[in-house]
Design a protein around this motif. Sequence first.
Motif, PDB file in Angstrom:
ATOM      1  N   LYS A 124       9.390 -39.574  -2.997  1.00 46.83           N
ATOM      2  CA  LYS A 124      10.305 -38.508  -2.605  1.00 46.83           C
ATOM      3  C   LYS A 124      11.673 -38.806  -3.181  1.00 46.83           C
ATOM      4  O   LYS A 124      12.184 -39.924  -3.070  1.00 46.83           O
ATOM      5  CB  LYS A 124      10.397 -38.408  -1.084  1.00 46.83           C
ATOM      6  CG  LYS A 124       9.710 -37.215  -0.498  1.00 46.83           C
ATOM      7  CD  LYS A 124      10.051 -37.030   0.958  1.00 46.83           C
ATOM      8  CE  LYS A 124       9.470 -35.698   1.447  1.00 46.83           C
ATOM      9  NZ  LYS A 124       9.820 -35.444   2.855  1.00 46.83           N
ATOM     10  N   ALA A 125      12.283 -37.780  -3.800  1.00 40.31           N
ATOM     11  CA  ALA A 125      13.597 -37.956  -4.409  1.00 40.31           C
ATOM     12  C   ALA A 125      14.243 -36.586  -4.566  1.00 40.31           C
ATOM     13  O   ALA A 125      13.578 -35.556  -4.465  1.00 40.31           O
ATOM     14  CB  ALA A 125      13.457 -38.648  -5.770  1.00 40.31           C
ATOM     15  N   PRO A 126      15.546 -36.540  -4.850  1.00 40.01           N
ATOM     16  CA  PRO A 126      16.226 -35.252  -5.025  1.00 40.01           C
ATOM     17  C   PRO A 126      15.712 -34.442  -6.206  1.00 40.01           C
ATOM     18  O   PRO A 126      15.878 -33.229  -6.240  1.00 40.01           O
ATOM     19  CB  PRO A 126      17.693 -35.654  -5.220  1.00 40.01           C
ATOM     20  CG  PRO A 126      17.813 -36.970  -4.535  1.00 40.01           C
ATOM     21  CD  PRO A 126      16.514 -37.659  -4.776  1.00 40.01           C
ATOM     22  N   SER A 127      15.096 -35.102  -7.197  1.00 43.17           N
ATOM     23  CA  SER A 127      14.587 -34.370  -8.362  1.00 43.17           C
ATOM     24  C   SER A 127      13.274 -34.979  -8.817  1.00 43.17           C
ATOM     25  O   SER A 127      12.967 -36.145  -8.503  1.00 43.17           O
ATOM     26  CB  SER A 127      15.588 -34.423  -9.523  1.00 43.17           C
ATOM     27  OG  SER A 127      15.645 -35.744 -10.054  1.00 43.17           O
ATOM     28  N   GLU A 128      12.515 -34.186  -9.559  1.00 39.98           N
ATOM     29  CA  GLU A 128      11.244 -34.676 -10.092  1.00 39.98           C
ATOM     30  C   GLU A 128      11.471 -35.853 -11.026  1.00 39.98           C
ATOM     31  O   GLU A 128      10.713 -36.831 -11.018  1.00 39.98           O
ATOM     32  CB  GLU A 128      10.509 -33.551 -10.825  1.00 39.98           C
ATOM     33  CG  GLU A 128       9.158 -33.979 -11.375  1.00 39.98           C
ATOM     34  CD  GLU A 128       8.411 -32.848 -12.054  1.00 39.98           C
ATOM     35  OE1 GLU A 128       7.285 -33.090 -12.526  1.00 39.98           O
ATOM     36  OE2 GLU A 128       8.948 -31.722 -12.107  1.00 39.98           O
ATOM     37  N   GLU A 129      12.514 -35.777 -11.830  1.00 40.06           N
ATOM     38  CA  GLU A 129      12.809 -36.854 -12.778  1.00 40.06           C
ATOM     39  C   GLU A 129      13.056 -38.168 -12.045  1.00 40.06           C
ATOM     40  O   GLU A 129      12.551 -39.229 -12.452  1.00 40.06           O
ATOM     41  CB  GLU A 129      14.032 -36.477 -13.618  1.00 40.06           C
ATOM     42  CG  GLU A 129      14.355 -37.488 -14.700  1.00 40.06           C
ATOM     43  CD  GLU A 129      15.557 -37.075 -15.540  1.00 40.06           C
ATOM     44  OE1 GLU A 129      15.907 -37.818 -16.467  1.00 40.06           O
ATOM     45  OE2 GLU A 129      16.149 -36.005 -15.260  1.00 40.06           O
ATOM     46  N   GLN A 130      13.828 -38.117 -10.952  1.00 42.04           N
ATOM     47  CA  GLN A 130      14.100 -39.332 -10.194  1.00 42.04           C
ATOM     48  C   GLN A 130      12.840 -39.868  -9.525  1.00 42.04           C
ATOM     49  O   GLN A 130      12.625 -41.082  -9.470  1.00 42.04           O
ATOM     50  CB  GLN A 130      15.176 -39.056  -9.141  1.00 42.04           C
ATOM     51  CG  GLN A 130      16.567 -38.859  -9.725  1.00 42.04           C
ATOM     52  CD  GLN A 130      17.554 -38.385  -8.666  1.00 42.04           C
ATOM     53  OE1 GLN A 130      17.574 -37.210  -8.298  1.00 42.04           O
ATOM     54  NE2 GLN A 130      18.368 -39.298  -8.171  1.00 42.04           N
ATOM     55  N   ALA A 131      12.013 -38.955  -9.021  1.00 37.48           N
ATOM     56  CA  ALA A 131      10.764 -39.380  -8.384  1.00 37.48           C
ATOM     57  C   ALA A 131       9.845 -40.065  -9.391  1.00 37.48           C
ATOM     58  O   ALA A 131       9.238 -41.106  -9.097  1.00 37.48           O
ATOM     59  CB  ALA A 131      10.063 -38.184  -7.752  1.00 37.48           C
ATOM     60  N   LEU A 132       9.739 -39.502 -10.584  1.00 35.14           N
ATOM     61  CA  LEU A 132       8.912 -40.112 -11.628  1.00 35.14           C
ATOM     62  C   LEU A 132       9.446 -41.481 -12.011  1.00 35.14           C
ATOM     63  O   LEU A 132       8.682 -42.407 -12.299  1.00 35.14           O
ATOM     64  CB  LEU A 132       8.844 -39.198 -12.848  1.00 35.14           C
ATOM     65  CG  LEU A 132       8.026 -37.911 -12.670  1.00 35.14           C
ATOM     66  CD1 LEU A 132       8.212 -36.987 -13.869  1.00 35.14           C
ATOM     67  CD2 LEU A 132       6.559 -38.240 -12.474  1.00 35.14           C
ATOM     68  N   GLY A 133      10.777 -41.614 -12.022  1.00 36.25           N
ATOM     69  CA  GLY A 133      11.388 -42.903 -12.325  1.00 36.25           C
ATOM     70  C   GLY A 133      11.043 -43.957 -11.286  1.00 36.25           C
ATOM     71  O   GLY A 133      10.929 -45.149 -11.605  1.00 36.25           O
ATOM     72  N   MET A 134      10.842 -43.534 -10.044  1.00 39.54           N
ATOM     73  CA  MET A 134      10.434 -44.460  -8.985  1.00 39.54           C
ATOM     74  C   MET A 134       8.951 -44.818  -9.100  1.00 39.54           C
ATOM     75  O   MET A 134       8.533 -45.917  -8.735  1.00 39.54           O
ATOM     76  CB  MET A 134      10.711 -43.829  -7.616  1.00 39.54           C
ATOM     77  CG  MET A 134      12.184 -43.599  -7.330  1.00 39.54           C
ATOM     78  SD  MET A 134      12.440 -42.482  -5.915  1.00 39.54           S
ATOM     79  CE  MET A 134      11.739 -43.443  -4.572  1.00 39.54           C
ATOM     80  N   ILE A 135       8.152 -43.874  -9.578  1.00 37.44           N
ATOM     81  CA  ILE A 135       6.703 -44.077  -9.679  1.00 37.44           C
ATOM     82  C   ILE A 135       6.332 -45.031 -10.803  1.00 37.44           C
ATOM     83  O   ILE A 135       5.421 -45.865 -10.656  1.00 37.44           O
ATOM     84  CB  ILE A 135       5.999 -42.718  -9.860  1.00 37.44           C
ATOM     85  CG1 ILE A 135       6.021 -41.923  -8.547  1.00 37.44           C
ATOM     86  CG2 ILE A 135       4.562 -42.883 -10.364  1.00 37.44           C
ATOM     87  CD1 ILE A 135       5.529 -40.499  -8.676  1.00 37.44           C
TER      88      ILE A 135
END
Length: 441
Positions: free
Chosen positions: A232-243
């Motif tokens: 979970k993140a404010p944006s898809e890009e940030q979420a992918l960066g966490m994944i």
Amino acid sequence: MKAHIIAVGSELLIGDVINSNAAWISRQLANLGVDVHYHVTVGDNPARIHGVMALAIEQSDLLIFTGGLGPTEDDLTIVTIADYFKTPLVSDPESERAIQGYFIARGMPMSATNLKQAKKPDGAITVTNPIGTAPGIAWDVSDKTGKTTCLLTFPGVPKELYAMWPQGAEFIRQKQREAQESAEVLVSRYLHFFGIGESKLGEMLADLMTAANPTVAPYVGHAEVKIRIAAKAPSEEQALGMIEPVKAEILNRCGDYYYGDDDATLEQCVAKLLTVKGYSLAVAESCTGGLISSRLTDVPGSSAFTFINMTTYGNLEKTQYLGVRPETLTTFGAVSPEVAAGMARGIREKTGHTIGVSVTGIAGPDGGSEEKPVGLAYVGIAGPEPGALFVKKVLVNSRYSRPDIKHWFSQYVLSFLLQALRGNLETEYPALAGQTVSPGL
């Protein structure tokens, strides 16, 4: 925002129809940052629908209904919702015209009951249906519940739901903006593994599965295991960066069993690598009856690597078309590493393609013995270099159905082929290859 997904229809409860809509809607809501707390299925009964609504309103901000929007007497969703809130039904002129136009365009007579579908609770917004006759509604009922409550209705027909969803999604976004919610998106990635059980995979990843964000969880699929990484993140890009770093750590530990992400299939991964390497493939099947060939040719562009495949079910055909020696069949039997090796070599040599693949086994429910039980198979993979021969033994649970055993056999064949193409496969029968270690493909 918390959501309740409510599927209306007695046909769902008795098992005549599978509710695929709830899973699809959940994925769409995750993209909007909406948490789904409950999936509920209720029959075509006003009192029960009212009971479900009362609980959903208490527990959630957003109620999404599917089903019960048709023209017949048992299609009760809209009238039951209106009755719950003591709100009169009114006819929507635009919906009336759309329904009439639907029948006129198709040269079909329209029943008067179809105009029932144009009715909506007074104050609700119409969600138009571009491909069917049943519109939905979007309705903010906060003034009626004393708390933030919105609801959406959609037909139960999946293609109509999909076509109408963008309007529903925009309604949800509008309500999020009005509530000044700092929307977070939930992004999930699925990693596919074959050749390892769920419990073993979970054991290898136990420490990662305790994390809160991203979360890591195993799921059993159809003859495979999936690992879901969700962030979970404010944006898809940030979420992918966490994944990504979590994915890298999982593959560092379990990469030998991994074959692809998300919607990838084993056959797609095999096809991609065959195409990249410029290899052609010929398959000789026995116990799978053409299933491997079917799966490979399901991949668009498969004509780049597959040209001829054979289902040689009988012993005579294995000899006649693949060149398996009769004495090999007599001495070892059709289900043996020797015959699998002969089939793979034979189809490669006779067709001239880069790789020959074979499988011979017992799919049941009959035909097994103590020495060769149902669920036993041998897989052969022959490459162009001398000694490039891989033969593997497979044992599948004999209690599975015949179609399931065939599917498992095909999974093993494609998995072994993928491993061989990656240079990660060793033969279990080196003597058949004529050397101690087989070279890669």
